[in-house]
Design a protein around this motif. Structure first.
Motif, PDB file in Angstrom:
ATOM      1  N   HIS A 160       0.835  -1.210   0.000  1.00 51.85           N
ATOM      2  CA  HIS A 160       0.000   0.000   0.000  1.00 51.85           C
ATOM      3  C   HIS A 160       0.867   1.255   0.000  1.00 51.85           C
ATOM      4  O   HIS A 160       0.554   2.235  -0.693  1.00 51.85           O
ATOM      5  N   ARG A 161       1.958   1.247   0.765  1.00 51.52           N
ATOM      6  CA  ARG A 161       2.827   2.409   0.829  1.00 51.52           C
ATOM      7  C   ARG A 161       3.450   2.677  -0.547  1.00 51.52           C
ATOM      8  O   ARG A 161       3.498   3.820  -1.013  1.00 51.52           O
ATOM      9  N   ILE A 162       3.940   1.611  -1.199  1.00 54.08           N
ATOM     10  CA  ILE A 162       4.533   1.764  -2.530  1.00 54.08           C
ATOM     11  C   ILE A 162       3.491   2.234  -3.533  1.00 54.08           C
ATOM     12  O   ILE A 162       3.733   3.146  -4.332  1.00 54.08           O
ATOM     13  N   ALA A 163       2.304   1.602  -3.513  1.00 55.74           N
ATOM     14  CA  ALA A 163       1.251   1.960  -4.464  1.00 55.74           C
ATOM     15  C   ALA A 163       0.842   3.419  -4.303  1.00 55.74           C
ATOM     16  O   ALA A 163       0.697   4.155  -5.294  1.00 55.74           O
ATOM     17  N   ASN A 164       0.652   3.870  -3.073  1.00 51.94           N
ATOM     18  CA  ASN A 164       0.263   5.263  -2.848  1.00 51.94           C
ATOM     19  C   ASN A 164       1.334   6.225  -3.329  1.00 51.94           C
ATOM     20  O   ASN A 164       1.024   7.286  -3.898  1.00 51.94           O
ATOM     21  N   ARG A 165       2.596   5.889  -3.128  1.00 53.75           N
ATOM     22  CA  ARG A 165       3.681   6.759  -3.570  1.00 53.75           C
ATOM     23  C   ARG A 165       3.699   6.870  -5.090  1.00 53.75           C
ATOM     24  O   ARG A 165       3.894   7.959  -5.651  1.00 53.75           O
ATOM     25  N   ALA A 392      -3.689  -5.777  -3.543  1.00 54.25           N
ATOM     26  CA  ALA A 392      -3.459  -4.489  -2.891  1.00 54.25           C
ATOM     27  C   ALA A 392      -3.231  -3.379  -3.906  1.00 54.25           C
ATOM     28  O   ALA A 392      -3.693  -2.243  -3.727  1.00 54.25           O
ATOM     29  N   ALA A 393      -2.503  -3.677  -4.995  1.00 56.09           N
ATOM     30  CA  ALA A 393      -2.228  -2.660  -6.003  1.00 56.09           C
ATOM     31  C   ALA A 393      -3.509  -2.196  -6.693  1.00 56.09           C
ATOM     32  O   ALA A 393      -3.730  -0.990  -6.902  1.00 56.09           O
ATOM     33  N   VAL A 394      -4.366  -3.141  -7.075  1.00 57.94           N
ATOM     34  CA  VAL A 394      -5.628  -2.793  -7.731  1.00 57.94           C
ATOM     35  C   VAL A 394      -6.550  -2.076  -6.757  1.00 57.94           C
ATOM     36  O   VAL A 394      -7.151  -1.041  -7.076  1.00 57.94           O
ATOM     37  N   ASP A 395      -6.668  -2.608  -5.546  1.00 56.84           N
ATOM     38  CA  ASP A 395      -7.548  -2.043  -4.526  1.00 56.84           C
ATOM     39  C   ASP A 395      -7.161  -0.594  -4.215  1.00 56.84           C
ATOM     40  O   ASP A 395      -8.007   0.301  -4.181  1.00 56.84           O
ATOM     41  N   THR A 396      -5.861  -0.353  -3.997  1.00 58.56           N
ATOM     42  CA  THR A 396      -5.393   0.992  -3.656  1.00 58.56           C
ATOM     43  C   THR A 396      -5.679   1.977  -4.779  1.00 58.56           C
ATOM     44  O   THR A 396      -6.123   3.115  -4.535  1.00 58.56           O
ATOM     45  N   LEU A 397      -5.433   1.567  -6.015  1.00 55.87           N
ATOM     46  CA  LEU A 397      -5.658   2.453  -7.152  1.00 55.87           C
ATOM     47  C   LEU A 397      -7.125   2.832  -7.283  1.00 55.87           C
ATOM     48  O   LEU A 397      -7.468   3.994  -7.529  1.00 55.87           O
ATOM     49  N   LEU A 398      -8.025   1.873  -7.117  1.00 55.60           N
ATOM     50  CA  LEU A 398      -9.452   2.146  -7.280  1.00 55.60           C
ATOM     51  C   LEU A 398      -9.994   2.998  -6.138  1.00 55.60           C
ATOM     52  O   LEU A 398     -10.945   3.761  -6.330  1.00 55.60           O
ATOM     53  N   ILE A 399      -9.394   2.877  -4.963  1.00 54.46           N
ATOM     54  CA  ILE A 399      -9.807   3.727  -3.849  1.00 54.46           C
ATOM     55  C   ILE A 399      -9.340   5.158  -4.081  1.00 54.46           C
ATOM     56  O   ILE A 399     -10.103   6.110  -3.899  1.00 54.46           O
ATOM     57  N   LEU A 457     -13.753  -2.485  -2.607  1.00 53.75           N
ATOM     58  CA  LEU A 457     -14.604  -1.392  -3.049  1.00 53.75           C
ATOM     59  C   LEU A 457     -15.081  -1.628  -4.461  1.00 53.75           C
ATOM     60  O   LEU A 457     -14.402  -2.268  -5.254  1.00 53.75           O
ATOM     61  N   PRO A 458     -16.260  -1.089  -4.809  1.00 51.81           N
ATOM     62  CA  PRO A 458     -16.759  -1.238  -6.178  1.00 51.81           C
ATOM     63  C   PRO A 458     -15.958  -0.407  -7.152  1.00 51.81           C
ATOM     64  O   PRO A 458     -15.298   0.557  -6.788  1.00 51.81           O
TER      65      PRO A 458
END
Length: 484
Positions: A160-165, A392-399, A457-458
């Motif tokens: 999540h930290r990497i994806a958000n960055r 986690a990568a897909v989830d973080t991006l869609l959020i 999340l949808p």
């Protein structure tokens, strides 16, 4: 009666992709269609094969059944297993089909040139992928036990930290190319962290890994670069061990040599990076373009993890992989396999075998019996980490970007293919620009402390307008989906 081994005279071969021959082998009818001999091997490489590998699988299945004779780069003969049950039969029979490529007849007879693009992928190495029996158990045990030492919830925190960055780097632009700016970087940055490599090594290892997997003319040089990088890492961790996969392999009770550690690091780095990059890209493309996925996610009938599993059935990150070399003359689905013949597992074809999936459009929710990670004793030991990175990568991006949508028509997306995989060449998207989010300080330097899993999340419909800043992301997404 059984069909014979796919041997042939290479000297008479037309050039790959020749319009007059397309998929046909030497001696087959032009075009490789109905006029071709039933047992003629079919080219599994070159522009024609790479243009539509999935269509080629079905053509081969229709003509040859569950096991087809094919030609690999340089017109090297092999057997391609297309049936689900037959794939498992090969994967579960190491005494009939060894993973030790040193018994490969064409290699022993000097028919494989030293610069063959096949060799970086199939050459024998001192790793668990090339071993059988007790030696395989010793080597694989070191890998699985070392991987099991990671706290997977902590790994998810680091993902999540990497994806958000990475998202922060393009969030203000309103546009991004998700393959080059996101999907190619998340897995490698996670893996460099787990292996104990410096993060700055990531970009060049991404390029080298891609060259290796696509079998390009740069494959041998890419392999050398990866091995040298990992050799230096092993030397460093021997001197200063740490809380990482490399140090744990070196200290494992199996007593791995430095060369064995180096080659297992290569195996994990290359296999996990390329397959996870492909899985992230495929999953994002599907949730952005397939109305069935969007509707299921919007109705919370399907989580992101469910979507990932469906993609593993329909579009596995590896379409084919080496299945072994025949240890003696044997038979498979009525085919006579000679000692030393090469056998490939067509993972994508096996997953769509009508014997186990009569309706390929039916959802496979909760069913993990696909062969995306192969099967038998050599099933991928790092599949759960790959799933965690993708989820986690897909989830973080869609959020972060709930109004994300494809920036070009789906038909304009392009692909590149090899014997082993089919890759998107780009995934351009658009969204409303957003400010970067402040990054929380890690609670520990390794990012391995537990963190609760984020709620699924949808996914929004393509082209949805950006919502006003909401008191809750979930409420905003619901409003988007309901058009309010």
């Amino acid at each position: 009666m059984t069909a014979s081994s796919p041997d042939h005279a290479r000297s008479a071969a037309p050039p790959p992709g020749c319009p007059a021959h397309v998929h046909a082998a030497p001696g087959a009818a032009p075009g490789g269609g109905a006029g071709a001999g039933a047992d003629e091997p079919v080219r599994f490489y070159g522009p024609a094969a790479e243009a539509d590998p999935i269509g080629l699988y079905e053509q081969l299945r229709k003509r040859h059944g569950p096991v087809a004779p094919v030609l690999l780069d340089g017109d090297v003969p092999a057997w391609l297993v297309l049936g689900y049950r037959e794939t498992l039969e090969v994967a579960r029979a190491p005494k009939r089909f060894s993973r030790d490529s040193r018994i490969w007849r064409d290699l022993r007879e000097g028919k494989i040139p030293e610069d063959s693009p096949l060799l970086p992928m199939v050459s024998w190495r001192p790793d668990c992928l090339s071993a059988d029996g007790k030696e395989h158990q010793r080597l694989r045990g070191a890998v699985t036990e070392s991987l099991d030492r990671f706290d997977h919830r902590g790994i998810r925190r680091h993902i999540h930290r990497i994806a958000n960055r990475l998202i922060d780097d393009f969030a203000t632009d309103g546009r991004a190319e998700l393959l080059a700016q996101y999907a190619q970087h998340v897995p490698m940055l996670v893996l460099t962290h787990l292996l104990g490599l410096p993060e700055e090594d990531g970009p060049r290892l991404v390029r080298a890994s891609a060259d290796l997997m696509t079998g390009s003319e740069r494959a041998a040089a890419a392999n050398d670069l990866i091995l040298e990088t990992l050799r230096q890492l092993v030397e460093q961790k021997k001197a200063t061990p740490d809380h990482d996969f490399t140090s744990w392999l070196l200290a494992h009770r199996s007593g791995l040599t430095d060369e064995e550690v180096q080659n297992h690091l290569r195996l994990v780095l290359v296999a996990a990076n390329e397959t996870t990059t492909n899985l992230i890209a495929n999953t994002l493309r599907v949730v952005l373009t397939d109305k069935r996925f969007r509707a299921s996610l919007a109705g919370v009938r399907m989580t992101v993890a469910d979507a990932v599993e469906q993609v593993l059935w329909n579009e596995p990150p590896l379409t084919a992989c080496p299945g072994g070399w025949a240890t003696g003359d044997t038979e498979l689905a009525g085919r006579s396999i000679r000692a030393g013949d090469m056998v490939l597992l067509g993972l994508a074809a096996a997953n769509t075998d009508e014997a186990i999936r009569p309706d390929v459009s039916a959802p496979m929710r909760g069913n993990r019996s696909h062969l995306a990670f192969s099967g038998g004793a050599h099933m991928c030991p790092g599949q759960e980490i790959g799933r965690a990175i993708t989820d986690a990568a897909v989830d973080t991006l869609l959020i972060r970007l709930p109004d994300l949508h494809l920036a070009i028509p789906e038909d304009d997306l392009s692909w590149r293919s090899s014997i082993w995989a089919r890759h998107l060449e780009g995934l351009p998207v658009a969204f409303a620009p957003r400010r970067p989010e402040p990054e929380p300080e890690p609670s520990d330097p390794q990012g391995l402390s537990p963190e609760p899993r984020t709620a699924p999340l949808p996914v929004p419909t393509a082209g949805s307008p950006s919502p006003a800043p909401p008191p809750s992301r979930l409420r905003a997404l619901v409003r988007l989906l309901l058009g309010r």
